[in-house]
Motif scaffolding. Structure first.
Motif, PDB file in Angstrom:
ATOM      1  N   ILE A  23       0.854  -1.182   0.000  1.00  0.00           N
ATOM      2  CA  ILE A  23       0.000   0.000   0.000  1.00  0.00           C
ATOM      3  C   ILE A  23       0.895   1.238   0.000  1.00  0.00           C
ATOM      4  N   PRO A  24       0.877   2.023  -1.073  1.00  0.00           N
ATOM      5  CA  PRO A  24       1.682   3.246  -1.114  1.00  0.00           C
ATOM      6  C   PRO A  24       1.221   4.212  -0.025  1.00  0.00           C
ATOM      7  N   GLN A  25       2.078   4.487   0.900  1.00  0.00           N
ATOM      8  CA  GLN A  25       1.691   5.247   2.084  1.00  0.00           C
ATOM      9  C   GLN A  25       1.233   6.659   1.747  1.00  0.00           C
ATOM     10  N   ASN A  26       1.991   7.360   0.929  1.00  0.00           N
ATOM     11  CA  ASN A  26       1.631   8.741   0.594  1.00  0.00           C
ATOM     12  C   ASN A  26       0.305   8.802  -0.146  1.00  0.00           C
ATOM     13  N   ALA A  27       0.107   7.884  -1.097  1.00  0.00           N
ATOM     14  CA  ALA A  27      -1.139   7.863  -1.846  1.00  0.00           C
ATOM     15  C   ALA A  27      -2.313   7.522  -0.943  1.00  0.00           C
ATOM     16  N   ALA A  28      -2.104   6.601  -0.001  1.00  0.00           N
ATOM     17  CA  ALA A  28      -3.184   6.208   0.906  1.00  0.00           C
ATOM     18  C   ALA A  28      -3.592   7.368   1.803  1.00  0.00           C
ATOM     19  N   ILE A  29      -2.614   8.123   2.266  1.00  0.00           N
ATOM     20  CA  ILE A  29      -2.909   9.291   3.111  1.00  0.00           C
ATOM     21  C   ILE A  29      -3.676  10.340   2.314  1.00  0.00           C
ATOM     22  N   GLN A  30      -3.215  10.596   1.083  1.00  0.00           N
ATOM     23  CA  GLN A  30      -3.883  11.583   0.241  1.00  0.00           C
ATOM     24  C   GLN A  30      -5.299  11.166  -0.111  1.00  0.00           C
ATOM     25  N   ALA A  31      -5.515   9.847  -0.220  1.00  0.00           N
ATOM     26  CA  ALA A  31      -6.827   9.334  -0.602  1.00  0.00           C
ATOM     27  C   ALA A  31      -7.695   8.993   0.597  1.00  0.00           C
ATOM     28  N   SER A  32      -7.235   9.315   1.808  1.00  0.00           N
ATOM     29  CA  SER A  32      -7.984   8.960   3.012  1.00  0.00           C
ATOM     30  C   SER A  32      -9.374   9.581   2.967  1.00  0.00           C
ATOM     31  N   GLY A  33     -10.315   8.850   3.503  1.00  0.00           N
ATOM     32  CA  GLY A  33     -11.708   9.271   3.440  1.00  0.00           C
ATOM     33  C   GLY A  33     -12.457   8.360   2.504  1.00  0.00           C
ATOM     34  N   SER A  34     -13.167   8.947   1.548  1.00  0.00           N
ATOM     35  CA  SER A  34     -13.992   8.142   0.653  1.00  0.00           C
ATOM     36  C   SER A  34     -13.243   7.676  -0.589  1.00  0.00           C
ATOM     37  N   ALA A  35     -12.090   8.271  -0.886  1.00  0.00           N
ATOM     38  CA  ALA A  35     -11.359   7.911  -2.094  1.00  0.00           C
ATOM     39  C   ALA A  35     -10.727   6.524  -1.960  1.00  0.00           C
ATOM     40  N   LYS A  36     -10.582   5.857  -3.070  1.00  0.00           N
ATOM     41  CA  LYS A  36      -9.984   4.523  -3.103  1.00  0.00           C
ATOM     42  C   LYS A  36      -8.845   4.498  -4.122  1.00  0.00           C
ATOM     43  N   LEU A  37      -7.916   3.577  -3.926  1.00  0.00           N
ATOM     44  CA  LEU A  37      -6.738   3.492  -4.771  1.00  0.00           C
ATOM     45  C   LEU A  37      -6.897   2.426  -5.849  1.00  0.00           C
ATOM     46  N   PRO A  38      -6.241   2.616  -6.993  1.00  0.00           N
ATOM     47  CA  PRO A  38      -6.224   1.553  -8.002  1.00  0.00           C
ATOM     48  C   PRO A  38      -5.481   0.340  -7.466  1.00  0.00           C
ATOM     49  N   VAL A  39      -5.781  -0.833  -8.038  1.00  0.00           N
ATOM     50  CA  VAL A  39      -5.199  -2.071  -7.515  1.00  0.00           C
ATOM     51  C   VAL A  39      -4.697  -2.949  -8.657  1.00  0.00           C
ATOM     52  N   LEU A  40      -3.529  -3.530  -8.440  1.00  0.00           N
ATOM     53  CA  LEU A  40      -2.945  -4.500  -9.363  1.00  0.00           C
ATOM     54  C   LEU A  40      -2.814  -5.830  -8.648  1.00  0.00           C
ATOM     55  N   TYR A  41      -3.463  -6.858  -9.186  1.00  0.00           N
ATOM     56  CA  TYR A  41      -3.259  -8.215  -8.700  1.00  0.00           C
ATOM     57  C   TYR A  41      -2.058  -8.778  -9.465  1.00  0.00           C
ATOM     58  N   LEU A  42      -1.004  -9.114  -8.729  1.00  0.00           N
ATOM     59  CA  LEU A  42       0.265  -9.499  -9.326  1.00  0.00           C
ATOM     60  C   LEU A  42       0.550 -10.975  -9.006  1.00  0.00           C
ATOM     61  N   LEU A  43       0.618 -11.805 -10.035  1.00  0.00           N
ATOM     62  CA  LEU A  43       0.598 -13.251  -9.870  1.00  0.00           C
ATOM     63  C   LEU A  43       1.982 -13.880 -10.050  1.00  0.00           C
ATOM     64  N   HIS A  44       2.220 -14.950  -9.299  1.00  0.00           N
ATOM     65  CA  HIS A  44       3.524 -15.620  -9.296  1.00  0.00           C
ATOM     66  C   HIS A  44       3.589 -16.746 -10.318  1.00  0.00           C
ATOM     67  N   GLY A  45       4.789 -17.305 -10.471  1.00  0.00           N
ATOM     68  CA  GLY A  45       5.031 -18.386 -11.405  1.00  0.00           C
ATOM     69  C   GLY A  45       4.878 -19.764 -10.780  1.00  0.00           C
ATOM     70  N   LEU A  46       5.206 -20.785 -11.548  1.00  0.00           N
ATOM     71  CA  LEU A  46       4.905 -22.174 -11.204  1.00  0.00           C
ATOM     72  C   LEU A  46       5.547 -22.641  -9.903  1.00  0.00           C
ATOM     73  N   SER A  47       6.813 -22.353  -9.714  1.00  0.00           N
ATOM     74  CA  SER A  47       7.521 -22.882  -8.545  1.00  0.00           C
ATOM     75  C   SER A  47       7.710 -21.817  -7.470  1.00  0.00           C
ATOM     76  N   ALA A  48       6.778 -20.900  -7.374  1.00  0.00           N
ATOM     77  CA  ALA A  48       6.915 -19.760  -6.467  1.00  0.00           C
ATOM     78  C   ALA A  48       5.677 -19.619  -5.588  1.00  0.00           C
ATOM     79  N   ASP A  49       5.612 -18.499  -4.877  1.00  0.00           N
ATOM     80  CA  ASP A  49       4.453 -18.199  -4.046  1.00  0.00           C
ATOM     81  C   ASP A  49       4.279 -16.687  -3.964  1.00  0.00           C
ATOM     82  N   HIS A  50       3.465 -16.232  -3.004  1.00  0.00           N
ATOM     83  CA  HIS A  50       3.115 -14.815  -2.928  1.00  0.00           C
ATOM     84  C   HIS A  50       4.269 -13.926  -2.481  1.00  0.00           C
TER      85      HIS A  50
END
Length: 254
Positions: A23-50
């Motif tokens: 969570i980008p701290q500066n962006a989260a502070i600026q967006a505090s309240g009703s605003a929401k941040l964009p989100v990227l779901y970032l996926l791993h490879g076969l022999s990996a994890d989160h």
């Protein structure tokens, strides 16, 4: 910058699951309240994890600069499927996880703010999500993705024989199924709504280079636009770390 290791119980998997969330701290502070941040779901490879993206790339710094939340789940070696003999990881990823993330973190619910990307097996998973649910994702990116899954399952691959059966059941039924990206491209072609932006890259020395060429040609033949990038590179983090920066620059982040 906040990096959160989150454990929660998955009703879909019937198991405690772990994700990393940036969570980008500066962006989260600026967006505090009703605003929401964009989100990227970032996926791993076969022999990996989160943890893989955190350990091997500078994704924390890149996310802070872009003001985007990054969610990194773990799905084992499931190839982002509802396994034939195993757990429904695709249902977990596509249905349950977004609800949990939106409940716990300051992320937007809007399609325009929701993106997915991944490397190797995760590149397949990212495109599978966006092609399956074009109404939910504004953009999807594959980095060195294992995209021609039918050819991989019928030829050289990184699986043990019992894994193929557990994941897909009868591999002969894979072609033309919802696990086949080429079938999903056909469905996207016929889709009347807004289509997600697609990004694809692969190193020219990567063992999945031919698969990526096949996928790109099929999409182009259907008239589906794909932003494509290739250059010297193998199947490793020396290639993926610079490429994820390009993906973030490409994403339509408001």
């Amino acid at each position: 910058m906040a990096v959160i290791q989150c454990q929660f119980y998955s009703e879909a998997i019937n198991l405690s699951m772990g994700i990393h969330v940036i969570i980008p701290q500066n962006a989260a502070i600026q967006a505090s309240g009703s605003a929401k941040l964009p989100v990227l779901y970032l996926l791993h490879g076969l022999s990996a994890d989160h943890t893989d993206w955190i350990r091997h790339s500078f994704i924390e710094r890149y996310a802070e600069n872009k003001g985007i939340v990054v969610v990194m789940p773990s799905v084992g070696r499931s190839y982002y499927t509802d396994m034939k003999y195993g757990s429904p990881y695709f249902t977990f990823l596509s249905e349950e996880l977004p609800e949990i993330v939106r409940a716990l973190f300051p992320v937007s619910e809007r399609r325009e703010d929701t993106f997915v990307a991944g490397m190797s097996m995760g590149g397949y998973g990212a495109l599978k999500l966006a092609l399956s649910f074009p109404e939910r994702y504004a953009a999807a990116a594959s980095l060195s993705g294992g995209l021609d899954i039918v050819s991989r399952m019928n030829g050289a691959n990184n699986f043990q024989p019992h894994e193929l059966i557990a994941i897909f059941g009868d591999v002969a039924e894979l072609k033309g199924s919802t696990n086949d990206l080429f079938y999903l491209l056909d469905k996207l072609k016929a889709y009347d709504g807004d289509k997600p932006m697609l990004y694809q890259c692969c190193g020219t020395e990567d063992f999945l280079y031919a698969d990526n060429q096949t996928f790109r040609k099929y999409a182009l033949d259907l008239g589906i636009e794909v932003t494509y990038d290739e250059g010297p590179g193998e199947h490793d983090w020396d290639y993926w770390d610079p490429q994820i920066q390009r993906v973030l620059d490409w994403l339509p982040i408001g």
